[in-house]
Scaffold this motif. Sequence first.
Motif, mmCIF file in Angstrom:
data_model
loop_
_atom_site.group_PDB
_atom_site.id
_atom_site.type_symbol
_atom_site.label_atom_id
_atom_site.label_comp_id
_atom_site.label_asym_id
_atom_site.label_seq_id
_atom_site.Cartn_x
_atom_site.Cartn_y
_atom_site.Cartn_z
ATOM 1 N N CYS A 183 0.983 15.860 -42.848
ATOM 2 C CA CYS A 183 -0.480 15.938 -42.835
ATOM 3 C C CYS A 183 -0.939 16.141 -41.403
ATOM 4 C CB CYS A 183 -1.056 14.631 -43.394
ATOM 5 S SG CYS A 183 -2.845 14.547 -43.396
ATOM 6 N N ASN A 184 -2.012 16.904 -41.205
ATOM 7 C CA ASN A 184 -2.534 17.093 -39.855
ATOM 8 C C ASN A 184 -3.094 15.803 -39.290
ATOM 9 O OD1 ASN A 184 -1.913 19.689 -40.330
ATOM 10 N ND2 ASN A 184 -4.021 20.411 -40.585
ATOM 11 N N HIS A 185 -3.577 14.924 -40.160
ATOM 12 C CA HIS A 185 -4.212 13.690 -39.707
ATOM 13 C C HIS A 185 -3.416 12.471 -40.122
ATOM 14 C CE1 HIS A 185 -8.592 15.161 -38.949
ATOM 15 N NE2 HIS A 185 -7.694 15.777 -38.197
ATOM 16 N N ALA A 186 -2.091 12.510 -39.933
ATOM 17 C CA ALA A 186 -1.291 11.341 -40.330
ATOM 18 C C ALA A 186 -0.983 10.493 -39.114
ATOM 19 C CB ALA A 186 0.006 11.795 -40.983
ATOM 20 N N CYS A 187 -0.944 9.176 -39.311
ATOM 21 C CA CYS A 187 -0.599 8.267 -38.220
ATOM 22 C C CYS A 187 0.886 8.438 -37.901
ATOM 23 C CB CYS A 187 -0.898 6.823 -38.596
ATOM 24 S SG CYS A 187 -0.442 5.670 -37.296
ATOM 25 N N ILE A 188 1.189 8.838 -36.650
ATOM 26 C CA ILE A 188 2.574 9.066 -36.277
ATOM 27 C C ILE A 188 3.147 7.884 -35.513
ATOM 28 C CG2 ILE A 188 2.470 11.575 -36.301
ATOM 29 C CD1 ILE A 188 1.898 11.448 -33.294
ATOM 30 N N ALA A 189 2.382 6.775 -35.487
ATOM 31 C CA ALA A 189 2.838 5.529 -34.856
ATOM 32 C C ALA A 189 3.221 5.749 -33.400
ATOM 33 C CB ALA A 189 4.007 4.921 -35.642
ATOM 34 N N CYS A 190 2.396 6.535 -32.669
ATOM 35 C CA CYS A 190 2.719 6.837 -31.282
ATOM 36 C C CYS A 190 2.451 5.644 -30.369
ATOM 37 C CB CYS A 190 1.914 8.038 -30.796
ATOM 38 S SG CYS A 190 0.134 7.780 -30.815
ATOM 39 N N GLY A 191 1.540 4.745 -30.806
ATOM 40 C CA GLY A 191 1.310 3.540 -30.027
ATOM 41 C C GLY A 191 0.311 3.693 -28.897
ATOM 42 N N LYS A 192 -0.360 4.851 -28.819
ATOM 43 C CA LYS A 192 -1.346 5.031 -27.740
ATOM 44 C C LYS A 192 -2.490 4.038 -27.881
ATOM 45 C CE LYS A 192 -1.060 9.735 -26.014
ATOM 46 N NZ LYS A 192 -1.652 11.072 -26.046
ATOM 47 N N CYS A 193 -2.914 3.821 -29.118
ATOM 48 C CA CYS A 193 -4.030 2.904 -29.359
ATOM 49 C C CYS A 193 -3.635 1.470 -28.989
ATOM 50 C CB CYS A 193 -4.479 2.979 -30.806
ATOM 51 S SG CYS A 193 -3.123 2.937 -31.997
ATOM 52 N N VAL A 194 -2.355 1.145 -29.258
ATOM 53 C CA VAL A 194 -1.891 -0.221 -28.964
ATOM 54 C C VAL A 194 -1.982 -0.471 -27.462
ATOM 55 C CG1 VAL A 194 0.052 -1.800 -29.125
ATOM 56 C CG2 VAL A 194 -0.350 -0.123 -30.939
ATOM 57 N N ARG A 195 -1.549 0.530 -26.684
ATOM 58 C CA ARG A 195 -1.561 0.375 -25.224
ATOM 59 C C ARG A 195 -2.986 0.389 -24.685
ATOM 60 N NH1 ARG A 195 2.914 3.543 -26.047
ATOM 61 N NH2 ARG A 195 1.846 5.503 -25.667
ATOM 62 N N GLU A 196 -3.867 1.124 -25.327
ATOM 63 C CA GLU A 196 -5.226 1.278 -24.819
ATOM 64 C C GLU A 196 -6.092 0.046 -25.087
ATOM 65 O OE1 GLU A 196 -5.989 3.939 -23.121
ATOM 66 O OE2 GLU A 196 -8.082 3.415 -22.756
ATOM 67 N N CYS A 197 -5.785 -0.636 -26.188
ATOM 68 C CA CYS A 197 -6.673 -1.725 -26.618
ATOM 69 C C CYS A 197 -6.679 -2.873 -25.614
ATOM 70 C CB CYS A 197 -6.242 -2.252 -27.983
ATOM 71 S SG CYS A 197 -7.326 -3.567 -28.581
ATOM 72 N N PRO A 198 -7.868 -3.222 -25.057
ATOM 73 C CA PRO A 198 -7.937 -4.299 -24.077
ATOM 74 C C PRO A 198 -7.882 -5.686 -24.713
ATOM 75 C CG PRO A 198 -10.064 -3.168 -24.276
ATOM 76 C CD PRO A 198 -9.152 -2.561 -25.277
ATOM 77 N N PHE A 199 -7.992 -5.760 -26.027
ATOM 78 C CA PHE A 199 -8.073 -7.072 -26.679
ATOM 79 C C PHE A 199 -6.833 -7.392 -27.510
ATOM 80 C CE2 PHE A 199 -12.327 -5.216 -26.339
ATOM 81 C CZ PHE A 199 -12.893 -6.119 -25.446
ATOM 82 N N ASP A 200 -5.813 -6.577 -27.435
ATOM 83 C CA ASP A 200 -4.585 -6.785 -28.196
ATOM 84 C C ASP A 200 -4.878 -6.863 -29.705
ATOM 85 O OD1 ASP A 200 -1.885 -7.185 -28.628
ATOM 86 O OD2 ASP A 200 -2.115 -9.372 -28.635
ATOM 87 N N ALA A 201 -5.814 -6.024 -30.131
ATOM 88 C CA ALA A 201 -6.273 -6.142 -31.517
ATOM 89 C C ALA A 201 -5.635 -5.113 -32.430
ATOM 90 C CB ALA A 201 -7.794 -5.983 -31.580
ATOM 91 N N ILE A 202 -4.882 -4.184 -31.878
ATOM 92 C CA ILE A 202 -4.325 -3.135 -32.741
ATOM 93 C C ILE A 202 -2.810 -3.094 -32.569
ATOM 94 C CG2 ILE A 202 -4.699 -1.285 -31.044
ATOM 95 C CD1 ILE A 202 -5.625 0.428 -33.532
#
Lengths: 278, 209
Positions: A211-230
Amino acid sequence: MNIIVPVVIMAIIGGILGLVLAIASKKFFVKVDPRTDMVLEALPGANCGACGFAGCAAYAEAIVEKGAPIDLCAPGAGGVVAAVADIMGLSANAKEPNFAIVRCDGDGVRPRFQYAGVQTCKAATVMGLAGSFQDCPYGCLGLGSCVEVCPFGAIELNENNVAIINEDVCAGCGKCIDACPRNLIRLDPESRVIVVRCNNKDKGATANKQCNHACIACGKCVRECPFDAIHIENNLAVIDYGKCKLCGKCVKVCPKHLIVNLRAERKERREARLKDEK
Amino acid sequence: MEWTFTEYFALMFGLIFTQNFVLSQFLGLCPFFGVSKKRDSAVGMGLAVIFVMTLASVVTMLIYKGLFLNPSLEKYHMAEYLDIASFILVIASLVQFVEIVLKKLAPALYKSLGIFLPLITTNCAVLGVTQIKLTEFARPEYSLAQAVWLQSLYGIFGGIGFTLALYLMAGVREHLETAMIPESMKGMPIAVISGCCMALAFFGFQGFV
């Protein structure tokens, strides 16, 4: 003079019937609390069953006679609760409205073959075909079971054949949750605006092909999140709403644009609607 | 004039299969298409119709034969023109009465039948039941008790035939829900076509009695 007797007889029949009905309605009078009707009128009348009672009439009866909580009505969050509280002489604490969210974007999912069986998502799942007629084995099947079950007509299939919720109409009753065999639909309070719109639990490389919009679990959001929420769980980004402060930083970094800010979407839609009205 | 078992059986079989009110006499089509979406409600509606048809048969026959054809009142010829007017009056108040009584005495039954009762007031099958065999059963050969007995049987079996047709139709329509039907045929058109097919199938019973 022939007409007099038949007229009199008809009048007597009518009179007797009327009398019997009058006596019956006195003798068999059932005491109904007038508040039941008032509460019933205040309720939305959708009979969606989100309150846990068999329709609005049963809920109205339960409120008046058994003292059921007045804030169970999901479609009537806010206004209805206040109205019912007014009738019952209770204080209202209005609930925040809930909206259903479909956790699938479906942009670019390729069908493998045309499914021509019974056109409901559950049937396709039971047949074991659901995992095979499109590439993504987690996404929306697009057969519209939730569209049919929605008592408010709030769900439509978009151009990608994925269910989308019209939040102007959605009352948050949650009937669609049970209708979806893939558990894609979730009920979120209005304020919960950051949503991961994907349910793909395959490894990144596989998901990317599906899918063009599938979560590929790259982890960018995890690193970006300042609150450790994702976090990444089962190859899928999952937001911990206990920690999430709705800052929206993950929305900006997601390379697949599947973390969305509903506030922005809602604003866009509202502006589009205003433009239409002009 | 006593009836033989064969005649009773012919009456029953005829009303349920060959002369079915809905499928061969085209009476009561409104509830046939209106309340046939689910089998549960079809059964509820059917039971209510059987109940009202039987009661209406008894009361109308009592009025017709006991009052209009009463030897002392016969000279006014009321039986010739007053039947429909008085029967509508009787049926409507009867349904009202049943509704009131049920609400008090059997709330559970009222909840399942209650919504259908007002529908029956205007159901032409009920008026049809009281009209079709009226003159035949009211002949002088039968006593008043016999006429009422025959008319009530007519009501019961007419109601059972109606219920059968309604239930079968509901079963068919539940399957239509999941069938792939051309857009223009969805809903009422395909329901009417299926109803026609069912009427044709019932036409096959013609000639039994």
